[in-house]
Design a protein around this motif. Structure first.
Motif, PDB file in Angstrom:
ATOM      1  N   VAL A 168       0.849  -1.192   0.000  1.00 41.19           N
ATOM      2  CA  VAL A 168       0.000   0.000   0.000  1.00 41.19           C
ATOM      3  C   VAL A 168       0.886   1.243   0.000  1.00 41.19           C
ATOM      4  CG1 VAL A 168      -1.748   1.324   1.250  1.00 41.19           C
ATOM      5  CG2 VAL A 168      -1.895  -1.171   1.166  1.00 41.19           C
ATOM      6  N   THR A 169       0.597   2.162  -0.888  1.00 39.05           N
ATOM      7  CA  THR A 169       1.377   3.392  -1.016  1.00 39.05           C
ATOM      8  C   THR A 169       1.382   4.178   0.299  1.00 39.05           C
ATOM      9  OG1 THR A 169       0.772   3.550  -3.350  1.00 39.05           O
ATOM     10  CG2 THR A 169       1.625   5.547  -2.309  1.00 39.05           C
ATOM     11  N   SER A 187       2.182  -1.261  -5.852  1.00 35.29           N
ATOM     12  CA  SER A 187       1.558  -0.471  -4.791  1.00 35.29           C
ATOM     13  C   SER A 187       0.181   0.018  -5.214  1.00 35.29           C
ATOM     14  CB  SER A 187       2.440   0.729  -4.429  1.00 35.29           C
ATOM     15  OG  SER A 187       3.619   0.302  -3.790  1.00 35.29           O
ATOM     16  N   VAL A 188      -0.754  -0.049  -4.280  1.00 35.52           N
ATOM     17  CA  VAL A 188      -2.116   0.433  -4.510  1.00 35.52           C
ATOM     18  C   VAL A 188      -2.492   1.374  -3.371  1.00 35.52           C
ATOM     19  CG1 VAL A 188      -2.807  -1.630  -5.794  1.00 35.52           C
ATOM     20  CG2 VAL A 188      -3.105  -1.564  -3.307  1.00 35.52           C
ATOM     21  N   ILE A 240      -6.371  -7.124  -1.483  1.00 38.41           N
ATOM     22  CA  ILE A 240      -7.036  -8.398  -1.190  1.00 38.41           C
ATOM     23  C   ILE A 240      -7.792  -8.900  -2.415  1.00 38.41           C
ATOM     24  CG2 ILE A 240      -8.801  -9.526   0.227  1.00 38.41           C
ATOM     25  CD1 ILE A 240      -8.020  -7.551   2.487  1.00 38.41           C
ATOM     26  N   ARG A 241      -8.478  -8.016  -3.101  1.00 39.40           N
ATOM     27  CA  ARG A 241      -9.225  -8.417  -4.293  1.00 39.40           C
ATOM     28  C   ARG A 241      -8.275  -8.813  -5.429  1.00 39.40           C
ATOM     29  NH1 ARG A 241     -14.422  -8.378  -4.095  1.00 39.40           N
ATOM     30  NH2 ARG A 241     -14.439  -8.788  -6.341  1.00 39.40           N
ATOM     31  N   LYS A 242      -7.172  -8.102  -5.576  1.00 39.02           N
ATOM     32  CA  LYS A 242      -6.188  -8.467  -6.602  1.00 39.02           C
ATOM     33  C   LYS A 242      -5.607  -9.849  -6.321  1.00 39.02           C
ATOM     34  CE  LYS A 242      -3.134  -5.607  -8.189  1.00 39.02           C
ATOM     35  NZ  LYS A 242      -2.043  -4.604  -8.253  1.00 39.02           N
ATOM     36  N   ALA A 300       0.242 -10.260  -0.668  1.00 35.91           N
ATOM     37  CA  ALA A 300       0.133  -8.851  -0.293  1.00 35.91           C
ATOM     38  C   ALA A 300       0.555  -8.701   1.158  1.00 35.91           C
ATOM     39  CB  ALA A 300      -1.291  -8.335  -0.489  1.00 35.91           C
ATOM     40  N   GLU A 301       1.204  -7.593   1.447  1.00 33.67           N
ATOM     41  CA  GLU A 301       1.631  -7.304   2.818  1.00 33.67           C
ATOM     42  C   GLU A 301       0.526  -6.539   3.532  1.00 33.67           C
ATOM     43  OE1 GLU A 301       5.720  -5.812   4.895  1.00 33.67           O
ATOM     44  OE2 GLU A 301       4.906  -4.539   3.312  1.00 33.67           O
ATOM     45  N   ILE A 302       0.209  -6.973   4.763  1.00 31.52           N
ATOM     46  CA  ILE A 302      -0.890  -6.351   5.501  1.00 31.52           C
ATOM     47  C   ILE A 302      -0.748  -6.667   6.985  1.00 31.52           C
ATOM     48  CG2 ILE A 302      -2.442  -8.343   5.273  1.00 31.52           C
ATOM     49  CD1 ILE A 302      -4.764  -6.360   4.834  1.00 31.52           C
TER      50      ILE A 302
END
Length: 244
Positions: free
Chosen positions: A131-132, A152-153, A160-162, A171-173
């Motif tokens: 995430v940006t 980056s989004v 999550i959808r991607k 994805a990092e979260i």
């Protein structure tokens, strides 16, 4: 005569309103369950911030803004003392408070996908979503320094959808943010059984970032004194246990 005079004085004390606590203004983002505009308590980090200032004799007022705006609003301001939550590190124009909690960062994968090694080479092999504006785990940061080019989004839901659609490998979260989104965001209702938190990477401490104006420095010291009186770890365990 003396008794009547004393009674008048006491009556005056009784009707005098209590002095209001001084107020400090802070900014934050909507990042449930840590900072949540829809939650009555404002989210876990907001609970800690308000309790710490309360212990120091202050009332905290919080304004929810988009992330970049929350940071810019707090910088060099004479009215806003700082923003939160922030991960540890150098933040230009700010100093960080002692920790107000911690968040477990890691990778989410599609259910059944092989779990990569948490090494530079293992992570470089991934098509990774981030995430940006968010700080990465030390492992992901090292992989980026070694040549990984993440996609980056603007938000976690998009990642999550991607991931569910197979457009990225991982994805990092934050683990608690991921769990909250799956439970509450209707945009994820059709994919919430397709993705899992599969690879814990790092537990990052969370902080209040106070600006370096005289006002910010003063409030940073006051906050640290109040925070020392708050059982942050105990409150975090109870808060997230109740949220499960």
């Amino acid at each position: 005569m003396k008794q009547g005079f004393i009674a008048v004085i006491l009556a005056g004390f009784m009707v005098t309103p209590a002095l209001a606590q001084p107020t400090v203004k802070l900014t934050t983002l909507d990042w449930c369950p840590y900072t949540c505009v829809t939650a009555p308590d404002g989210g876990f980090s907001t609970v800690i911030v308000k309790e710490a200032f309360k212990a120091a004799g202050y009332t905290a007022e919080v304004e929810f803004l988009p992330w970049q705006r929350a940071v810019l609003t707090a910088k060099d301001s004479k009215d806003v003392a700082g923003y939160y939550p922030e991960y540890p590190g150098e933040v230009e124009g700010f100093t960080l408070s002692p920790a107000i909690g911690a968040g477990p960062l890691g990778l989410i994968l599609r259910k059944g996908a092989p779990v990569p090694a948490p090494t530079v080479e293992g992570l470089k092999a991934l098509k990774l979503g981030t995430v940006t504006g968010y700080i990465n785990s030390s492992q992901v940061a090292a992989a980026i320094a070694a040549g990984l080019k993440p996609e980056s989004v603007s938000d976690d839901v998009t990642n999550i959808r991607k991931l569910a659609a197979g457009r990225i490998d991982a994805a990092e979260i934050d683990q608690f943010v991921f769990g909250h989104l799956l439970k509450t965001d209707p945009k994820l209702a059709d994919v919430k059984t397709d993705v899992v938190f599969a690879l814990p990477l790092e537990e990052k401490s969370l902080h209040v970032a106070f600006n370096t104006t005289d006002y910010g420095k003063k409030l940073a010291a006051i906050f640290a004194e109040g925070l020392a009186k708050v059982d942050t770890k105990g409150l975090q365990q109870k808060y997230f246990a109740a949220a499960r």
